[in-house]
Enzyme design. Structure first.
Site, short mmCIF file in Angstrom:
data_model
loop_
_atom_site.label_atom_id
_atom_site.label_comp_id
_atom_site.label_asym_id
_atom_site.label_seq_id
_atom_site.Cartn_x
_atom_site.Cartn_y
_atom_site.Cartn_z
N CYS A 1 9.39 0.59 6.59
CA CYS A 1 8.72 1.13 7.78
C CYS A 1 8.67 0.13 8.92
O CYS A 1 8.72 0.53 10.09
CB CYS A 1 7.32 1.61 7.42
SG CYS A 1 6.13 0.31 7.04
N CYS B 1 2.47 -2.58 -0.11
CA CYS B 1 1.66 -1.79 0.81
C CYS B 1 0.67 -0.92 0.03
O CYS B 1 -0.50 -0.81 0.41
CB CYS B 1 2.56 -0.92 1.68
SG CYS B 1 1.67 0.06 2.92
#
EC number: 2.8.1.13
Length: 369
Positions: free
Chosen positions: A206, A107
């Site tokens: 997440c 990410c």
């Protein structure tokens, strides 16, 4: 990055305390700051589940409230499709291939300091600021090569998950919290009147807010049953797919027959082609060498043996090492064994002197021995 005077800075605001205080510090430093929340889920949950996950509707609202308190412009950028393509889908594919990825690294590499930084620069911003705990020196616009170092708070240090970034990506980054312990960040948030001062940190992946990685993967990877074998080659159990396991795993193996010596078994290796999960005693998890692919260097690539400290997990898993560049990547010889190192993880190399806190480069672990 330092010493270039006021800049236009895009502050990535997750809705947590760290990014909110980072944005506040950037504003106080005289920069022209705009806050942005990254919408990374096509169907975000309404609420977070305590410390699980992030990127919920609640997080977006918290980020906006903090931007209002700081009196800075605020926007939400929809990067859900890019996040799915660059982070979620590769995460699933890596597990299907018997590897153990770290999605936070990807990410940072693909979203925060690629997609976001590219868009920010296109819009005229000089840098992207985040709440990562790491120290960075060097200039976004000057001739100095960026130097990435561990955070002052060792318990919160995130230099490992930033170690995959290229120099040009770090050159456009700002990490205002690197010199500050987490407790002081929370106290500062409270003093500033930020509603997130006591908000729990997010500790899970997440995009898997339930914390059930096995269940998440089961919905996306077809079952591929196989055998579980011990070091002698004896079949000691069966499984539904190698994606259910990670190297070093002890619990949830589903082996009903105990080892002959009564000791617990651990996952030693995953072989997706033969659909085999190798299990054995804990000492068989020790590795003394590893090979890495796709190296990234923050210094000039070494022309000979490089003595360093290598880290193979976000927290812990460090050892002295010697790195040699090869035609396929790097070979790493460890000064002492590390336990439970899995292909797919990152190996981040640190300078051995001065406390071992300067990042030299990184590579993705391809194999261990």
């Amino acid at each position: 990055m330092s010493g270039q005077g006021p800049m236009r800075v895009l502050a990535a605001m997750s809705g947590g305390v760290d990014s909110a205080v980072a944005a506040a510090r950037l504003r106080d430093a005289g920069h022209d700051v705009t806050g942005v929340h990254l919408a990374l889920s096509a169907k975000p949950a309404t609420m977070r589940e305590g410390a699980r996950g992030c990127c919920s509707v609640e997080d977006s609202r918290d980020a906006r409230r903090c931007a209002d308190v700081l009196d800075i412009p605020f926007y939400v950028w929809d990067l859900a499709a890019r996040f799915r393509e660059d982070v979620v889908e590769p995460f699933v594919a890596e597990y299907a291939a018997g590897r153990t990825p770290n999605p936070c690294l990807r990410c940072n590499e693909k979203i925060k300091f690629s997609a976001v930084l590219e868009r920010a620069r296109a819009l005229g911003f000089d840098a992207v600021g985040t709440g990562h705990y790491a120290r960075l020196s060097g200039s976004a616009t000057g001739p100095t090569r960026p130097v990435l170092r561990r955070a002052a708070d060792p318990d919160k240090d995130q230099s490992y998950v930033l170690g995959v970034l290229r120099p040009d990506q770090l050159d456009g980054a700002l990490f205002p919290l690197g010199d500050t312990p987490k407790a002081e960040v929370r106290a500062e948030a409270a003093a500033r009147g930020l509603v997130v001062a006591e908000k729990p940190d997010s500790h899970d992946i997440c995009f898997i807010p339930s914390g059930d990685t096995r269940g998440f993967l089961a919905e996306r990877i077809d079952e591929a049953p196989g055998e579980m074998v011990d070091p002698s080659g004896a079949v000691v159990g069966h499984h539904r797919g190698v994606h259910d396991f990670t190297v070093g795993q002890r619990h949830g193996l589903g082996i009903r027959r105990p080892a002959p010596d009564g000791r617990p078994r651990y996952v030693l290796g995953l072989e997706p082609v033969s659909r085999t999960v190798r299990v054995g005693p804990v000492e068989d998890l020790d590795v003394t060498t590893l090979s890495g692919a796709d190296p990234v260097w923050l210094v000039d690539p070494p022309s000979g043996p490089l003595d360093c400290v290598v880290q193979v997990r976000a927290h812990g898993g460090t050892a002295g090492a010697t790195v040699r560049v090869t035609a396929d990547g790097v070979d790493v010889a460890l000064a002492e064994p590390l336990r439970g190192v899995a292909p797919g993880q990152a190996a981040v190399f640190y300078r051995p002197d001065g406390g071992g806190d300067v990042v030299l480069g990184s590579a993705t672990i391809a194999a261990t021995a």
